[in-house]
Design a protein around this motif. Structure first.
Motif, short mmCIF file in Angstrom:
data_model
loop_
_atom_site.label_atom_id
_atom_site.label_comp_id
_atom_site.label_asym_id
_atom_site.label_seq_id
_atom_site.Cartn_x
_atom_site.Cartn_y
_atom_site.Cartn_z
N VAL A 193 9.91 -38.37 -8.38
CA VAL A 193 8.76 -39.23 -8.14
C VAL A 193 7.79 -38.68 -7.10
CG1 VAL A 193 10.03 -41.30 -8.80
CG2 VAL A 193 10.05 -40.57 -6.41
N ARG A 194 8.23 -37.71 -6.31
CA ARG A 194 7.38 -37.24 -5.21
C ARG A 194 6.09 -36.56 -5.68
NH1 ARG A 194 7.93 -37.23 0.04
NH2 ARG A 194 10.17 -37.69 -0.04
N ARG A 211 2.58 -37.83 -4.30
CA ARG A 211 1.75 -36.97 -3.46
C ARG A 211 0.35 -36.83 -4.05
NH1 ARG A 211 4.31 -31.71 -0.87
NH2 ARG A 211 5.34 -33.45 0.17
N ALA A 212 0.28 -36.63 -5.37
CA ALA A 212 -1.03 -36.47 -6.01
C ALA A 212 -1.85 -37.74 -5.88
CB ALA A 212 -0.85 -36.09 -7.47
N ALA A 234 -6.81 -40.45 -0.57
CA ALA A 234 -7.33 -39.96 0.71
C ALA A 234 -8.68 -39.29 0.56
CB ALA A 234 -6.32 -38.97 1.31
N SER A 235 -8.97 -38.77 -0.62
CA SER A 235 -10.24 -38.08 -0.84
C SER A 235 -11.41 -39.04 -1.01
CB SER A 235 -10.14 -37.18 -2.07
OG SER A 235 -10.05 -37.95 -3.26
N ARG A 251 1.42 -38.81 5.08
CA ARG A 251 1.08 -37.39 5.09
C ARG A 251 -0.39 -37.17 4.78
NH1 ARG A 251 0.79 -33.77 0.94
NH2 ARG A 251 1.18 -31.58 1.43
N ALA A 252 -0.95 -38.00 3.88
CA ALA A 252 -2.35 -37.85 3.49
C ALA A 252 -3.31 -38.55 4.44
CB ALA A 252 -2.54 -38.41 2.08
N GLY A 253 -2.76 -39.28 5.41
CA GLY A 253 -3.61 -39.96 6.38
C GLY A 253 -4.20 -41.27 5.88
N VAL A 254 -3.58 -41.87 4.87
CA VAL A 254 -4.07 -43.14 4.33
C VAL A 254 -3.32 -44.28 5.03
CG1 VAL A 254 -4.29 -44.60 2.28
CG2 VAL A 254 -4.58 -42.11 2.10
#
Length: 679
Positions: free
Chosen positions: A323-324, A328-329, A335-336, A378-381
C-alpha cells in the motif's frame, strides 16, 4: 497488561507466570529468611532447567537466542511471582558475557554486587572481597565488596542494561501489587459494602493503574531501545534516553504502587504474614540499586537540551509494502496543490479520515492508517482538525439516515459546516443521564427547551449535536434522544462565558421552544444515551510517535537558555520523562491495533496522565521564570510576550482535568470498567 505486546511475548509472560507460581517462590523466600548464605538452590535449578536467565544469550552458547526485550518480558513475569535467587544478576551477566551463568554484577563502582550472594561468577568493576548480605529484599542475596581499588568510572553499557532489566522487574512488582489490591477491594466488606465501591479506594486503585501502566510502558521502551540497538536499528543515545526515562519512572513508581497496595489491604497488609511487604521490599531494593531518579532526570534534561527526543519506529513487518507506493504518490500529489485546495483533495482521496467507511474514507485497517499518516507527514501535508465534527459525523455515519449522511458528512469534512456539542448542562456535566433539556412532540418534529453550557464555538457553529429528554417517565438513561440542531434556528440564544484566561471560548446556549424537524433526529427517540457513548467500530489508529508536548518543549528551551540550577533541571527532566511516557502509552496502543487487538488499559489511562503532564509542565514553565510573573503586563497568547503566552497556557490547561469528563469521574470509570471494582 503484559510488558510485551506481540502475541509471542504475551504468551511467554503468561506461561512463565504460571510456571513461576508452581515452583513455590514465596515459600522459598520465607524459608530462607535470615540466612545470609541462602542460595535458593531448588529454585535456581528450576530456573536453569527453564533457561529463564539465558533467554537473550545466543543459541550457540546454550541460550535462548532471544532479544533483550524477550528477557525483560521474562523478568517481569518472574518478578510478578517474586522468584528469588539471583535471576536479575544472571540475566544481566548473560547479556554482557554472551553465556549462561549464575552471575553477580557490580553496576556502580564501590557499590553493591547485584545478586552477588548467590552467584558463582562475579562481574566486578573493582577487585576486593565479596560478602553476601541479607538486605531488606528477602528474595535476594546481594553482596558488598571490601578492599580493592575501584576504577575511575563505571561501564556505561553495564549500567544501561542493569537499569533496563531492573525496570522490567519493577513492572512485575507493580503489576502484582495492583492486582492484589484490586482483588482485595472487590471482596473486602466494610460498613455494609465492598470497599472497592468507596470512591476513595476506587480512586487509589485507579491511580495505581496509572502508575503501573507508566512503569510498564517505560520499562518496555528501554528494553525495546536496547533490542533495536543490538539489531542495528537504534543508537546509543536513544537507549540511554529510554533507560533514563525508565530510571526516572519505574522505581519510584513501583515503590508507590507497593505502598498503595498495603494501604488498600489495610491492617492485613501491614502483617508479616501477608506477601505485600515482600514486594515493597523488592521495590525499595531495586530503587536503591539503580540509583537516584533525580540523577536520571538531570541527564534527561541535558539530553533534551542537546536535541535528543525518543524516536520510536513502528515495524510494520512488510505489511506496508503493497500500500505504500500508492499512499506516497497520493500524498505527494496532494502536497503539490495550493494550500487552499489540499483539504478537498484529502477528502476526495479518503485521506482526511481514512478509518471511516467509503465513500467518506477508505475503511482503512491499522496498517494503512499508519502508512497514510507517515506519507502525509513525509510530504508535509497537515490534516485540518475536524474538532466537534470529529464526534458528530461518526455518529451520523453509524446511526443516521442516508439523507442525513448526504446532507452533513461531506460538507463537514470540507469545513463548510462547523459543529458544536450541546451535551453539558449547569446541573449535569459529566452526569449526562441527569440532563433536563426537554423535547416535546409537535407537528413535524420536536420543540426543545433548556440550557446548555461549556459549549465551544457555539457563537459561530452552523449545527449542534444535542441531547434532550423526550420521555420524562423513562429511566434516566432511556428517555434521551440525539438531535441535530440548526444553530440559526429561532429560539436559540448564545451567551459567551469568559474563562480564567480572560477570553471567551465557551458559551451558554439557551433553547426556548426551538423547533427540530423529525429528519434531524438521529436513530430513534430514546436512543440518545446509546449514541452518545458509541463511535465507529473502526477506530482511528494514530501514527506512533513520542513527541514532547508544547509546555515540555518550552521547559527544555528555558533549560537551554537560562542557568536554572540543579533542582530546576531535575524538575524539567521529570516532566520530559512523563511526557515521553504519555507518548509511549499511545505507541503501545498503536502496536496493539497493528497486532489485531483492542486497546489495553494504557489507552484508558493516557488521558489521565496526559492531563497531569500538560498541567504540571505548563505550571513548571511559569515557575522557572521566577518573579517575572508578578511584573507581567497584558495576558494573552497573542501578546508577543513569551511569559504572557506561558501564563495563558498554564491557566488554560486547568480546564483539561474538567473537560471531557473530570479526572475524578474518569478514575471512577477506570476503576469500574478496567479494574472491575464494584459501583
Amino acid at each position: 497488561m503484559s510488558l510485551g505486546i506481540s502475541d509471542d511475548q504475551v504468551e511467554l509472560a503468561d506461561s512463565l507466570r504460571k510456571w513461576a507460581a508452581s515452583i513455590g517462590p514465596v515459600e522459598a523466600v520465607r524459608a530462607a529468611e535470615g540466612e545470609a548464605g541462602a542460595d535458593f538452590a531448588a529454585v535456581w535449578a528450576a530456573v536453569e532447567e527453564m533457561g529463564v536467565a539465558a533467554i537473550a544469550v545466543p543459541e550457540s552458547a546454550g541460550g535462548g537466542g532471544g532479544t533483550v526485550l524477550d528477557q525483560a518480558v521474562a523478568l517481569e513475569a518472574c518478578a510478578h511471582e517474586l522468584v528469588p535467587g539471583g535471576l536479575l544478576g544472571a540475566a544481566i551477566g548473560g547479556v554482557l558475557t554472551g553465556r549462561p551463568g549464575r552471575h553477580g554484577v557490580q553496576v556502580h563502582p564501590g557499590g553493591a554486587v547485584w545478586d552477588g550472594g548467590t552467584a558463582t561468577e562475579l562481574l566486578l568493576l573493582d577487585d576486593g572481597e565479596v560478602t553476601a548480605e541479607v538486605g531488606i529484599d528477602l528474595s535476594a542475596r546481594h553482596a558488598r565488596v571490601s578492599g580493592g581499588t575501584p576504577p575511575a568510572a563505571a561501564d556505561e553499557r553495564r549500567r544501561l542494561l542493569a537499569v533496563t532489566l531492573a525496570a522490567a522487574e519493577a513492572a512485575g512488582v507493580a503489576r502484582w501489587c495492583l492486582e492484589t489490591a484490586v482483588d482485595y477491594a472487590k471482596v473486602r466488606e466494610q460498613f455494609g459494602q465492598r470497599i472497592g465501591a468507596f470512591q476513595a479506594v476506587k480512586h487509589l486503585c485507579a491511580q495505581m493503574l496509572e502508575t503501573a501502566e507508566s512503569v510498564t510502558a517505560a520499562a518496555w521502551d528501554a528494553a525495546a531501545a536496547a533490542t533495536a540497538l543490538d539489531e542495528g536499528a537504534g543508537d546509543d543515545a536513544q537507549w540511554a534516553f529510554a533507560a533514563d526515562v525508565a530510571q526516572a519512572t519505574c522505581f519510584d513508581g513501583a515503590v508507590e504502587v507497593a505502598k498503595s497496595c498495603i494501604q488498600v489491604l489495610g491492617g492485613i497488609g501491614f502483617t508479616y504474614e501477608h506477601d505485600a511487604h515482600l514486594y515493597l521490599r523488592r521495590a525499595l531494593t531495586l530503587r536503591a540499586l539503580v540509583g537516584s531518579s533525580d540523577a536520571a532526570a538531570e541527564r534527561i534534561t541535558a539530553a533534551a537540551v542537546s536535541g535528543v527526543r525518543r524516536q520510536v519506529d513502528v515495524d510494520l513487518e512488510g505489511r506496508d509494502a503493497a500500500v505504500r507506493p500508492e499512499a506516497r504518490a497520493t500524498a505527494e500529489r496532494i502536497a503539490s496543490l495550493e494550500p487552499a485546495d489540499q483539504r478537498a483533495a484529502l477528502v476526495d482521496a479518503g485521506y482526511l479520515t481514512p478509518h471511516w467507511p467509503a465513500p467518506y474514507g477508505l475503511g482503512a485497517d491499522p496498517t494503512l492508517q499508519i502508512v497514510i499518516d507517515q506519507e502525509l507527514g513525509r510530504a508535509g501535508v497537515v490534516r485540518p482538525d475536524l474538532v466537534i465534527a470529529g464526534w458528530a459525523v461518526p455518529t451520523i455515519l453509524s446511526h443516521g439516515t442516508d439523507a442525513q449522511r448526504e446532507r452533513f458528512v461531506r460538507p463537514s469534512l470540507l469545513g463548510e459546516l462547523t459543529w458544536c456539542q450541546l451535551f453539558s448542562e449547569p446541573g449535569s456535566g459529566s452526569d449526562l443521564a441527569s440532563l433536563r433539556t426537554r423535547a416535546t412532540r409537535v407537528e413535524g418534529g420536536w420543540s426543545l427547551t433548556g440550557q446548555k453550557v461549556w459549549t465551544s464555538v457555539a457563537e459561530r457553529a452552523d449545527w449542534g449535536i444535542c441531547l434532550a429528554r423526550t420521555d420524562p417517565d423513562a429511566p434516566q438513561h432511556k428517555g434521551i434522544t440525539y438531535f441535530l440542531v440548526d444553530m440559526r434556528s429561532a429560539g436559540i440564544e448564545v451567551r459567551p462565558l469568559r474563562e480564567i484566561t480572560g477570553e471567551a471560548l465557551f458559551n451558554e446556549v439557551f433553547l426556548d421552544e426551538v423547533f427540530v424537524p423529525d429528519e434531524c433526529v438521529v436513530a430513534e427517540p430514546g436512543d440518545g444515551w446509546r449514541l452518545a457513548r458509541t463511535t465507529l467500530a473502526n477506530e482511528r489508529v494514530a501514527m506512533a510517535s513520542a513527541r514532547l508536548t508544547k509546555s515540555v518543549e518550552r521547559a527544555v528551551e528555558l533549560a537551554a537558555s537560562r542557568d536554572l540550577g540543579a533542582v530546576a533541571r531535575v524538575q524539567v527532566g521529570h516532566q520530559v520523562a512523563l511526557a515521553t511516557v504519555c507518548a509511549l502509552l499511545g505507541v503501545r496502543t498503536t502496536l496493539r491495533a497493528l497486532g489485531g487487538h483492542g486497546p489495553g488499559a494504557e489507552s484508558s489511562v493516557a488521558k489521565l496522565l496526559g492531563v497531569r503532564s500538560r498541567q504540571d509542565s505548563s505550571e513548571l514553565v511559569v515557575r522557572l521564570q521566577g518573579d517575572e510573573l508578578a511584573l507581567l503586563g497584558a495576558l494573552g497568547k497573542e501578546s508577543g510576550d513569551p511569559l504572557a503566552a506561558d501564563v495563558w497556557e498554564q491557566l488554560n490547561t486547568r480546564c483539561l482535568s474538567i473537560a471531557g469528563g473530570t479526572t475524578q469521574i474518569l478514575r471512577n470509570v477506570a476503576g469500574e470498567r478496567i479494574l472491575g471494582l464494584p459501583r
